[in-house]
Enzyme design. Structure first.
Site, PDB file in Angstrom:
ATOM      1  N   ASP A 111       0.840  -1.194   0.000  1.00 56.34           N
ATOM      2  CA  ASP A 111       0.000   0.000   0.000  1.00 56.34           C
ATOM      3  C   ASP A 111       0.879   1.249   0.000  1.00 56.34           C
ATOM      4  O   ASP A 111       2.052   1.197   0.394  1.00 56.34           O
ATOM      5  CB  ASP A 111      -0.899   0.015   1.241  1.00 56.34           C
ATOM      6  CG  ASP A 111      -1.885  -1.144   1.237  1.00 56.34           C
ATOM      7  OD1 ASP A 111      -2.132  -1.704   0.150  1.00 56.34           O
ATOM      8  OD2 ASP A 111      -2.400  -1.480   2.315  1.00 56.34           O
TER       9      ASP A 111
HETATM   10  N1  URA Z   1      -1.312  -5.959   3.706  1.00 55.26           N
HETATM   11  C1  URA Z   1      -1.804  -4.708   3.725  1.00 55.26           C
HETATM   12  O1  URA Z   1      -2.865  -4.458   4.269  1.00 55.26           O
HETATM   13  N2  URA Z   1      -1.105  -3.758   3.130  1.00 55.26           N
HETATM   14  C2  URA Z   1       0.100  -3.961   2.541  1.00 55.26           C
HETATM   15  O2  URA Z   1       0.709  -3.037   2.027  1.00 55.26           O
HETATM   16  C3  URA Z   1       0.601  -5.271   2.541  1.00 55.26           C
HETATM   17  C4  URA Z   1      -0.123  -6.265   3.124  1.00 55.26           C
END
Ligand code: URA
Length: 237
Positions: A106
């Site tokens: 993310d």
């Molecule tokens: N899980 C998430 O919620 N975000 C990420 O960036 C990676 C795994």
């Protein structure tokens, strides 16, 4: 044999526009086997000729494998119209066409991200069937309890009914944990903690299949994987 034009070779390898490279070559910034070449259309053999541009060797490798310590605020994508992507952060000396991040973190997640142009490598790393472990350190807005460790181990069912594979949750402090998952569903960790009523304040990936971020690699920096790392990695062809 990889015969091709000098200007095309340099611009493809370094992701520079052909016109910038041509100007550079005309100004004497390129060498082939130690000799300055000002002919933009010079035919070189990418397998055997040693090409430099602005003092750096322009090497030909079929694929490239990069470890990045992803900072916050950058998109896990190859390109975007307006926002900065992880590929934009790859230094010019190792940048080339076709690079893409292996899976996604993310925008606000930091830590280990692999970047490559090798589709097989990427597939081996992210395919749920391969069950490659990805380890994250997560800071939560509440405390972790033993019930959560059990639920995660049994396989969480997300709010939309999606079933997650067993995940290992280890408490580091009251609200900080290490979580190891073997798949990569959209916002998986945030959604998993959502099911037990916790929000994620910070998320950092520390390893993928045993590969970790070198201590010296600061956020925003990247480095090519060593031959040894590559050959020892469980997702290399
Ligand atoms: N899980 C998430 O919620 N975000 C990420 O960036 C990676 C795994």
């Amino acid at each position: 044999m990889k015969k091709q034009r000098l200007d095309k070779f340099i611009s493809n390898q370094l992701l520079l526009s052909r016109s910038i490279v041509r100007t550079g070559i005309l100004k004497g910034r390129a060498t082939v086997n130690g000799v300055v070449v000002r002919n933009v259309g010079e035919i070189i053999d990418a397998d055997s000729d040693c090409v430099t541009y602005e003092g750096n060797t322009v090497g030909y490798r079929e694929y490239i494998y990069i470890l990045m310590n992803k900072p916050k605020g950058v998109l896990s994508a190859a390109t975007d119209k307006s926002r900065k992507t992880v590929v934009d952060l790859v230094p010019q000396s190792i940048r080339r066409q076709g690079l893409f991040p292996v899976g996604r973190l993310d925008k606000d997640t930091t830590g280990l991200l692999l970047i490559t142009d090798d589709g097989v490598f990427a597939h081996n790393c992210i395919s749920p069937k391969k069950e490659i472990s990805k380890s994250y350190v997560v800071t939560l807005d509440g405390d972790i309890n033993d019930g959560m460790i059990k639920v995660f181990n049994e396989g969480v069912v997300l709010a939309d009914g999606t079933v997650c594979k067993s995940a290992k949750l280890e408490r580091i402090s009251e609200n900080v944990a290490r979580i190891i998952i073997t798949e990569g569903k959209y916002h998986q960790i945030k959604r998993m903690f959502g099911t037990v009523g916790l929000g994620v304040n910070d998320l950092r990936r520390e390893s993928i299949g045993g590969l970790t971020i070198p201590d010296t690699l600061k956020e925003g920096e990247c480095i090519e994987m060593t031959k040894e790392q590559l050959e020892n990695s469980i997702f290399y062809r």
